[in-house]
Design a protein around this motif. Structure first.
Motif, mmCIF file in Angstrom:
data_model
loop_
_atom_site.group_PDB
_atom_site.id
_atom_site.type_symbol
_atom_site.label_atom_id
_atom_site.label_comp_id
_atom_site.label_asym_id
_atom_site.label_seq_id
_atom_site.Cartn_x
_atom_site.Cartn_y
_atom_site.Cartn_z
ATOM 1 N N ASP A 11 -18.313 2.618 32.300
ATOM 2 C CA ASP A 11 -18.699 1.257 32.658
ATOM 3 C C ASP A 11 -18.252 0.263 31.601
ATOM 4 O OD1 ASP A 11 -21.864 2.317 34.109
ATOM 5 O OD2 ASP A 11 -19.843 2.204 34.948
ATOM 6 N N THR A 34 -19.678 2.923 48.504
ATOM 7 C CA THR A 34 -19.064 1.737 47.904
ATOM 8 C C THR A 34 -19.180 1.738 46.387
ATOM 9 O OG1 THR A 34 -21.136 0.513 48.222
ATOM 10 C CG2 THR A 34 -19.471 0.326 49.955
ATOM 11 N N ASP A 35 -20.238 2.361 45.865
ATOM 12 C CA ASP A 35 -20.472 2.397 44.424
ATOM 13 C C ASP A 35 -20.590 3.848 43.980
ATOM 14 O OD1 ASP A 35 -21.073 1.864 41.814
ATOM 15 O OD2 ASP A 35 -23.134 1.226 42.180
ATOM 16 N N THR A 36 -19.613 4.316 43.190
ATOM 17 C CA THR A 36 -19.628 5.709 42.755
ATOM 18 C C THR A 36 -20.800 5.995 41.827
ATOM 19 O OG1 THR A 36 -17.213 5.669 42.894
ATOM 20 C CG2 THR A 36 -18.216 7.530 41.753
ATOM 21 N N GLU A 37 -21.056 5.087 40.887
ATOM 22 C CA GLU A 37 -22.151 5.309 39.947
ATOM 23 C C GLU A 37 -23.489 5.339 40.667
ATOM 24 O OE1 GLU A 37 -21.989 6.146 36.839
ATOM 25 O OE2 GLU A 37 -19.805 6.083 36.887
ATOM 26 N N SER A 74 -12.247 4.658 38.597
ATOM 27 C CA SER A 74 -13.308 5.642 38.660
ATOM 28 C C SER A 74 -13.329 6.558 37.465
ATOM 29 C CB SER A 74 -13.159 6.469 39.931
ATOM 30 O OG SER A 74 -11.928 7.132 39.923
#
Length: 301
Positions: free
Chosen positions: A220, A157-160, A216
Motif C-alpha cells: 500500500d 474490486t479491492d484485492t486488499e 497488485s
C-alpha cells in the motif's frame, strides 16, 4: 432400613486410611508422598490439541495453484552479488486466484511480484532475489517461503479488502524451504556472470509486467508513492503544456504585428496611387466641361 443407611459415614473411611498410613514405616510413607500423580488434565489437553490440529489440517482446502519448484528454492553462490531464482505459479482453475508470497526473512529477500491476481488458466513468474551476504557453510538455512492463495470473488474490486474479509478456512498455502548451494572454485566465475545476466533479465521482466500485476504486487505504501509521483508528473506535463500554449500565442501575436507593420507601407502607397488617379480624373473632367461650355457658348452666340 435400607442398604444405604447401613453403610458407615465417610469419616470412618478417612480414619481407617489415616490409621493404615500411620502404621507403615517412614520410608513407605515418604514413597507414597513422593510418587508422582498422573496428570490427567495435561494428557487430555495434549490429546485435544492434537485432535484440533488434525481437524484443522483436514478442514483447510488444498492448494489450487501449481508451484514450480514445489518444495525448495535453490540459490547458487557465490553470494557476493544478488542471486535470483524464479518461482512459477500456475492457475489451472476456471476462476481468478489471489496470491501472496511471504518469507520468514523479509530483509534478506526481494520478491517481485509478492502479491497479485492470477487469471484463470494463466501463470506468473515470481522473481525471488537473495541479497548479498557472508556465506557460512556450517550454518544451515532456516529461511522459508509460504505461498498463500485465495479464490477471488467474481465481483472483486479491492484485492486488499478480499484478503481482510477472507475466512481462515478459505485460505490455501504451500511452504517452501531455501537451499544454498556453493559451487566449486572453478565454477565461481561462470556463476557470477550467469547471476548478473539473470539479474538483468529479471529486471527487464519486472519492468515489462502489466499495470495490473504491478499494482497488485506492491504494498500500500509503494502504491501511494507511485500514485503521488504520477499525479506530480501529470501536473508538470499540464504546466508545460500551458507554457507551450502561451509561448505559441505570443509567437502568433508577434507574427501578426510584424505582418501589420510590413503591410502598412504598401497600403499607404496604394492610397497615394488612388488619390493621384482621382485627381487626374477630376482635372480631365474639368477641362472637358470647360471645352464643352466654350463650344456651347459659341453656338449660342
Amino acid at each position: 432400613m435400607t442398604h444405604k443407611d447401613s453403610l458407615p459415614p465417610p469419616s470412618f473411611y478417612y480414619t481407617l486410611l489415616f490409621t493404615i498410613t500411620s502404621s507403615l514405616p517412614a520410608a513407605s510413607q515418604q514413597s507414597l508422598v513422593d510418587r508422582p500423580q498422573p496428570s490427567v488434565r495435561a494428557d487430555v489437553s495434549a490429546a485435544s490439541l492434537n485432535a484440533f490440529q488434525a481437524q484443522w489440517e483436514m478442514a483447510r482446502p488444498e492448494q489450487v495453484l501449481l508451484l514450480e519448484p514445489q518444495h525448495e528454492l535453490r540459490f547458487r553462490g557465490p553470494f557476493t552479488d544478488v542471486v535470483t531464482t524464479t518461482l512459477k505459479l500456475a492457475n489451472p482453475t476456471d476462476r481468478n486466484v489471489c496470491f501472496k508470497v511471504k518469507t520468514t526473512a523479509p530483509r534478506r529477500y526481494c520478491v517481485r511480484p509478492n502479491s497479485g491476481v492470477i487469471d484463470a488458466g494463466t501463470s506468473i513468474n515470481v522473481s525471488v532475489m537473495l541479497q548479498p551476504f557472508d556465506y557460512d557453510p556450517n550454518e544451515k538455512s532456516k529461511h522459508k517461503f509460504m505461498v498463500q492463495s485465495l479464490l477471488a470473488p467474481p465481483d472483486m474490486t479491492d484485492t486488499e479488502g478480499v484478503w481482510k474479509d477472507a475466512k481462515p478456512e478459505d485460505l490455501m498455502d504451500s511452504k517452501l524451504r531455501c537451499v544454498f548451494d556453493m559451487p566449486a572454485e572453478n565454477e565461481k566465475t561462470h556463476e557470477m556472470e550467469s547471476n548478473k545476466i539473470s539479474a538483468g533479465l529479471s529486471k527487464s521482466e519486472s519492468s515489462t509486467l502489466s499495470m495490473k500485476s504491478m499494482a497488485s504486487s506492491l504494498d500500500d505504501g509503494e502504491v501511494k508513492k507511485i500514485m503521488e509521483e504520477c499525479k506530480r508528473l501529470q501536473t508538470e506535463v499540464q504546466r508545460l503544456r500551458e507554457e507551450n500554449k502561451q509561448i505559441r500565442q505570443e509567437d502568433d501575436g508577434l507574427r501578426m504585428r510584424k505582418s501589420t507593420v510590413m503591410s502598412a507601407p504598401h497600403s499607404s502607397s496604394a492610397m497615394r496611387v488612388k488619390e493621384e488617379g482621382l485627381s487626374t480624373r477630376v482635372i480631365a473632367l474639368i477641362v472637358l466641361f470647360f471645352v464643352v461650355g466654350v463650344i456651347v457658348g459659341k453656338l449660342a452666340l
